[in-house]
Motif scaffolding. Structure first.
Motif, PDB file in Angstrom:
ATOM      1  N   ARG A 188       0.822  -1.195   0.000  1.00 56.33           N
ATOM      2  CA  ARG A 188       0.000   0.000   0.000  1.00 56.33           C
ATOM      3  C   ARG A 188       0.865   1.258   0.000  1.00 56.33           C
ATOM      4  NH1 ARG A 188      -5.534   0.278   2.953  1.00 56.33           N
ATOM      5  NH2 ARG A 188      -6.090   2.344   2.307  1.00 56.33           N
ATOM      6  N   GLU A 192       1.076   4.000  -2.968  1.00 60.17           N
ATOM      7  CA  GLU A 192       0.802   5.420  -2.701  1.00 60.17           C
ATOM      8  C   GLU A 192       1.930   6.287  -3.264  1.00 60.17           C
ATOM      9  OE1 GLU A 192      -1.685   4.671   1.465  1.00 60.17           O
ATOM     10  OE2 GLU A 192       0.318   5.576   1.542  1.00 60.17           O
ATOM     11  N   THR A 210     -11.401   7.162  -0.763  1.00 55.58           N
ATOM     12  CA  THR A 210     -10.811   6.219   0.195  1.00 55.58           C
ATOM     13  C   THR A 210     -11.543   6.308   1.534  1.00 55.58           C
ATOM     14  OG1 THR A 210      -8.793   5.566   1.345  1.00 55.58           O
ATOM     15  CG2 THR A 210      -9.049   7.904   0.877  1.00 55.58           C
ATOM     16  N   GLU A 215      -4.210   7.809   4.516  1.00 54.12           N
ATOM     17  CA  GLU A 215      -3.887   7.764   3.099  1.00 54.12           C
ATOM     18  C   GLU A 215      -4.288   9.075   2.424  1.00 54.12           C
ATOM     19  OE1 GLU A 215      -4.172   4.133   0.600  1.00 54.12           O
ATOM     20  OE2 GLU A 215      -6.007   5.088  -0.111  1.00 54.12           O
TER      21      GLU A 215
END
Lengths: 271, 270
Positions: A188, A192, A210, A215
């Motif tokens: 992840r 990103e 999201t 994030e």
């Protein structure tokens, strides 16, 4: 895919937002006794080159909103404009990346052929197509996997293929629906950072939905915070963290912590 | 490497086990005949049957009969399956047509094909056409339903992806709808091929069209001394069924190597 003269088009677009959402409302089974309002009233703009995240409590109608923004779903009232034109179908210059890469990548096609799909649709010639495939696979840092089938790759690699396919037709905007929700934590972080690099290199506009507040803060220039269903815009939060961002540096900064706390309060109180 | 050799070892031991079972069954058959437990007037011994089978295998009659059977089966299957894919696709893509027609299809699917056999005999007599019609009819309805379900079963995410990638018309049908429906169609086809063979034999046995079915009937009518031939021919039809089923299973594995159900079974060709 060769639109009008790019310099004229660019000049015309310079001031206007890429995406403009005005008093958007969406009800399912509208006009029947089972009518259910998913989006009450949502308005926001996305400027060219901006990275905007949309967050909200679970069940806040985030996916419905994304489907309305992409043209997959028509609004019940209000309007979505993409590059000045009201949305009727999925526009040519918009690409969508779904959460579930294992289903959105066609398992019967190799990686190369998956990425080639939008290019074939656009009528790109064979040689140019092959060059472009190499280009986008390189852009998402994928090595020599073109002849593999998507399901032979790890989850993170599959989502990279999906991003490559979305980039193949050189879109102006990338719309992503919880794109990193189905991979492990380390992957992840990698993805990103990848999307931030891609965005910087290709100068592309990104809207990412999201449920993960960290994030959103890490990625976005601005965050649209939705209320619980039926959704309204609770607040639009600016994220003035400096770029380039790094997982360790940015996430441990004091400003990050403050923003995170503020968003947590918004999301938890609204649900 | 060790996993590979393990797999090869497992493969050999499974072949050995299967061979052992076949040998045991044949030996048991011979033993029961020799001990008199099996009535010789209705059940010939294994060795007599095998000797007759060997004799049949070098005679032209068997191969002619087999050819007639295969021709009727393949023609009927080809016609029935093509029509089923065409009609099933049209019905699957059009919701209104689907809702209107599905009760009729479901009803006709349940009509036992044998029930229309007398009608086919009256219309065509003991001919190839009769056989082909029966097979095509028997294959058409269940396969049509499989095709309808397959065409309608496109995953919602796949459907959204197709829209987002602006796949439309023929390109979308060939590139997305057909591959999504392929597992359903393949299963339907595999079953249809086996059912079609059964119907072919029945059409020959009852309808009197040339083929293995008629040969079986002829040997039965020829009296008890031809009994080993009857059994030999029954064995041949059994082998034909196994060959057909495994051929279609192999085809399915090749064409659908990308599908979840096949991924661990076959090399992917990558």
């Amino acid at each position: 895919m060769a639109g009008p003269d790019p310099s004229v088009a660019a000049a015309k677009r310079a001031g206007e937002p890429v995406l403009s959402v005005r008093t958007l409302a969406k009800a399912y089974d509208a006009g029947t006794s089972r009518e259910k309002l998913a989006i009450a009233e949502v308005s926001f703009d996305v400027a060219r080159g901006e990275f905007v995240c949309v967050v909200g409590p679970s069940g806040a109608g985030k996916t419905t909103l994304l489907r309305c923004l992409s043209g997959l779903l028509g609004p019940t009232s209000g309007e979505v404009r993409f590059e000045g034109t009201p949305l009727r179908a999925v526009p040519d210059r918009l690409s969508v990346v779904f959460q579930d890469y294992s289903r959105s990548l066609f398992p019967w096609l190799t990686v190369n052929r998956n990425v080639a799909v939008p290019l074939r649709v656009a009528g790109v010639g064979k040689q140019q197509r092959e060059a472009r495939i190499q280009e986008v696979l390189h852009a998402v840092r994928l090595g020599d996997v073109g002849r593999s089938y998507p399901w032979q790759l790890s989850g993170g690699m599959q989502q990279r293929v999906a991003i490559a396919r979305a980039l193949a037709q050189q879109p102006d905007m990338l719309l992503m629906d919880e794109p990193f929700a189905s991979v492990d934590a380390q992957t992840r972080f990698d993805l990103e950072d990848l999307i931030l690099e891609v965005r910087r290199e290709l100068d592309i506009t990104v809207v990412l939905v999201t449920h993960d507040i960290d994030e959103a803060v890490y990625l976005a220039d601005r965050i649209v915070v939705l209320t619980g269903a039926p959704s309204r815009v609770q607040e639009i939060v600016d994220v003035p963290l400096e770029r380039p961002r790094t997982q360790l540096g940015t996430r441990s900064s004091e400003a990050f912590g403050r923003l995170r706390r503020h968003l947590m309060e918004l999301v938890t109180t609204s649900s | 490497m060790s996993a590979d050799s393990g797999r090869v070892g497992a493969r050999w031991s499974s072949i050995a086990a299967r061979t052992a079972v076949v040998v045991a069954v044949l030996a048991g058959w011979e033993y029961l005949s020799a001990s008199g437990s099996l009535d010789a007037s209705s059940f010939p011994s294994m060795t007599d049957t095998m000797a007759e089978l060997a004799r049949q295998l070098v005679s032209a009659d068997l191969w002619t009969a087999l050819w007639h059977t295969v021709r009727g089966w393949a023609t009927g299957l080809a016609i029935g399956a093509s029509l089923a894919v065409l009609v099933g696709t049209l019905l699957g893509l059009n919701r209104f047509a689907y809702l209107s027609v599905i009760p009729v299809v479901e009803f006709l699917k349940t009509v036992p094909v044998i029930a229309i056999l007398p009608l086919a005999i009256v219309v065509w007599g003991a001919t190839l056409q009769m056989k082909v019609f029966l097979v095509a009819f028997g294959v058409f309805w269940p396969l049509t339903i499989q095709v309808i379900y397959g065409v309608r079963a496109v995953d919602p995410v796949v459907r959204d992806t197709a829209v987002v990638l602006r796949l439309r018309g023929v390109r979308r049908f060939v590139g997305v709808t057909l591959p999504s429906a392929a597992p359903f169609i393949a299963t339907g086809l595999r079953v249809a091929a086996a059912v079609g063979l059964i119907l072919t034999i029945i059409a020959e046995l009852i309808g009197g069209a040339k083929g293995l079915g008629l040969s079986i009937l002829t040997t039965v009518n020829a009296g008890p001394q031809r009994l080993p031939a009857t059994y030999a021919l029954i064995l041949v039809t059994g082998v034909a069924g196994v060959v057909v089923t495994s051929a279609f299973a192999r085809l399915e594995r090749r064409v659908l190597h990308w599908h979840e159900s096949q991924r661990n079974l076959a090399p992917t060709g990558v």
